[in-house]
Design a protein around this motif. Structure first.
Motif: not given
Length: 630
Positions: A110-113, A128-130, A140-144, A195-200
């Motif tokens: 809900d807060i990170l993509e 960062l969505k919020e 965007y911390l990472i882009k392009d 391996r990436y694991e993301l919690s709510p």
């Protein structure tokens, strides 16, 4: 002298020789067919020169050059498969599975993509969505392409880089968590896995690097490096101000913390590094590991030389980590963090991540951590940010009001003693040492020691002053919070744009002007008392300070966070108010004078330990002076 004559025969001979040479050249000129053949030969040589040598082609281990080979493999071209294996060895298998080379996979909550690329298997976009920039664009911390993440290892006598290889993605769920595995395969059961694991609701995600069935493929006797590089994007109104708090910080050797320089270029080789933070003022990109990296080469390059030209990036960070394979291959459990540089969030992870914030060292940091941050967090929970700053200032000034009372009492006593101090100066005008001795005696009797009741109380306020100086520019709770004319309390307020003035800037901020006026009024009110002590040796020129302090505030804080200037403005207003209350309702100059007279008539007050030491030092100095004169 012999006369020179014109020789006609010689002239005819030269003309004939020239004609013969011209005729021979004419006979030897190439035909049009010969010219065209030579042109084609030259173009062929040029093309051959531009092509890489066979040795150079062998050294380049890039799957980009093998894309056509992969396509040929899928059509059943066995020769192309053999060529691909020569390039990549066992990892050619993974290439044949991933012909969709540039695909990406999104893992989010809900807060990170996060967007992860097949090529290299690493994060190529972090949103960062919020949170938004000053212009309202997403953070965007990472882009392009500003981020690279590469594992370098030796396999079958080849040096491979994962950033050039293609991983097979698999997105799944584990309870409420999203799990993304990226596998670089040598066979169906032999692979290197990210391996990436993301919690709510989390900015922190689990990340691991493991290998399976690659014992005979990866050469673990050769060094293996994980290389992470990132260029920090600008997110604030002033890139210079943001860059001042953009810094690489890290933890090493257990619980030691350090940082690279915020200016210029800096690098450091550290052992046993457990986390590193590529901090971008209010946002951080971090890598943490359960197994400390044996050795890490950390680098930081300041990319802002001219604020008018360098407007996109702040710093370029790098970390080259030496990995230590285990007997079964690679097995590193880590974490990644892409989110706010917020003390409350970082502190909750209980991994010393709050040390990545510039809260001040020693007692200054302790005051921020255990007093200022909790108190402001409580106030901002139910008050607007600007009002919370004012209430915080009032509470701090009330706590420090006894200290201010001591200061003002000392100033008043010095004012009362001024006539007697002037008499001492006149009486012993030729003996400075005697003036000091008699002055100290009088002050001791009257209880008006400037050091004890003036300087020391002032020094007690410095830790609080500096703690607040470091708190306001880094308080995430102030980011994009408005108050009155200030659009963002974490940045400077602007009431007018002006041509650039060195040291001042290209704008006018109102809060520093108000704070400067308040400081000047305060200095005016106290100068009368302070000037009494001005002529004493070692005391500062109070008149000079009266003008310097407001000027310093006006110029220096024009580019600082408006929340900090609001604090100083409010603080000085309250100080002026407290002084007026103390002067008009608490202290009575006549009563203080009567008390001093009564004290002088009593038995002389016993000198304190410090005063006795000072007295002895002055007497020894006086004695040495007399000996020299003799």
């Amino acid at each position: 002298m012999e006369e020179k004559k014109f020789d006609l025969n010689s002239l005819i001979g030269f003309v004939l020789i020239g004609a013969i040479l011209v005729y021979m050249l004419y006979l030897q000129q190439p035909t049009p067919e010969e010219i065209e053949a030579e042109k084609q030969k030259t173009e062929q040589l040029t093309e051959e020169k531009e092509e890489p040598t066979k040795d150079e082609s062998k050294q380049e281990v890039s799957l980009t050059e093998g894309i056509q080979e992969i396509a040929a493999v899928e059509t059943g071209d066995s020769l192309a498969l053999e060529k691909l294996k020569n390039r990549l060895g066992s990892f050619a298998y993974s290439g044949t599975l991933n012909s969709a080379t540039e695909n990406t996979t999104v893992i989010e909550n809900d807060i990170l993509e996060l967007t992860v690329s097949n090529k290299g298997g690493y994060v190529t976009q972090a949103k960062l969505k919020e949170h938004t920039t000053i212009n309202g664009d997403p953070i965007y911390l990472i882009k392009d392409g500003n981020n690279s993440f590469n594992l370098q290892f030796n396999a079958e006598n080849r040096m491979l880089n994962t950033e050039d290889l293609f991983f097979e993605p698999n997105l799944s769920s584990s309870g409420d968590n999203k799990v993304l595995t990226m596998r670089l395969k040598a066979s169906p059961n032999a692979f290197l896995e990210y391996r990436y694991e993301l919690s709510p609701g989390e900015y922190m995600l689990g990340f691991s690097i493991k290998s399976q069935g690659l014992d005979g493929v990866i050469n673990t006797s050769q060094p293996m490096y994980l290389d992470w590089n990132l260029k920090g994007y600008r997110h604030a109104k002033s890139i210079s101000y943001e860059n001042r708090y953009t810094r690489l910080t890290y933890e090493y050797e257990g619980d030691k913390h350090s940082k690279l320089s915020p200016a210029g270029e800096d690098d450091e080789l550290e052992k046993k590094v457990s986390w590193m933070n590529f901090r971008q003022h209010f946002f951080s990109s971090m890598l943490l590991t359960d197994t400390p990296f044996e050795e890490v080469n950390l680098t930081s390059i300041d990319l802002v030389e001219d604020e008018e030209v360098d407007t996109v990036f702040t710093k370029q960070y790098g970390a080259k980590m030496l990995l230590t394979p285990k007997s079964g291959g690679l097995d590193y459990n880590m974490n990644m963090y892409y989110g706010p540089t917020d003390y409350k969030i970082l502190k909750n992870y209980d991994r010393n991540l709050d040390e990545a914030m510039p809260l001040g060292w020693g007692i200054f940091g302790l005051i921020n951590k255990y007093v200022i941050i909790p108190l402001f967090g409580f106030l901002s929970g139910f008050l607007p940010a600007g009002i919370a700053i004012i209430v915080l200032t009032i509470l701090i000034k009330l706590v420090l009001s006894p200290v201010q009372y001591k200061q003002y009492l000392s100033q008043m006593k010095m004012k009362i003693l001024k006539p007697e101090l002037d008499e001492i100066k006149e009486k012993y005008k030729d003996n400075k040492m005697k003036i000091q001795q008699e002055t100290m005696k009088l002050q001791n009797v009257a209880g008006a020691n400037p050091l004890k009741t003036g300087c020391l109380p002032a020094l007690l306020q410095i830790p609080v002053f500096y703690a607040l100086f470091t708190f306001f520019p880094t308080a995430f709770d102030l980011r994009q919070k408005s108050f009155l004319w200030a659009e963002d309390l974490s940045s400077f307020d602007t009431i007018a744009e002006i041509p650039y003035i060195p040291f001042y800037g290209d704008h006018i901020s109102l809060f520093p002007i108000l704070a400067s006026i308040a400081i000047f009024i305060y200095m005016q009110m106290t100068m009368g008392q302070n000037m009494q002590a001005q002529q004493q040796p070692g005391m500062p020129n109070m008149k000079f300070l009266m003008y310097l302090s407001p000027l310093f505030m006006l110029v220096f804080f024009n580019n600082y966070a408006s929340g900090l200037s609001l604090y100083y403005f409010t603080s000085n207003l309250i100080t002026i108010g407290i002084m007026l209350v103390i002067k008009n309702f608490i202290l009575d100059e006549d009563k203080i004078h009567a008390k001093i007279v009564a004290l002088k008539q009593k038995k002389p007050k016993k000198q304190g330990r410090f005063q006795r030491k000072m007295q002895e030092m002055m007497e020894q100095a006086e004695e040495q002076k007399k000996k020299k004169k003799r």
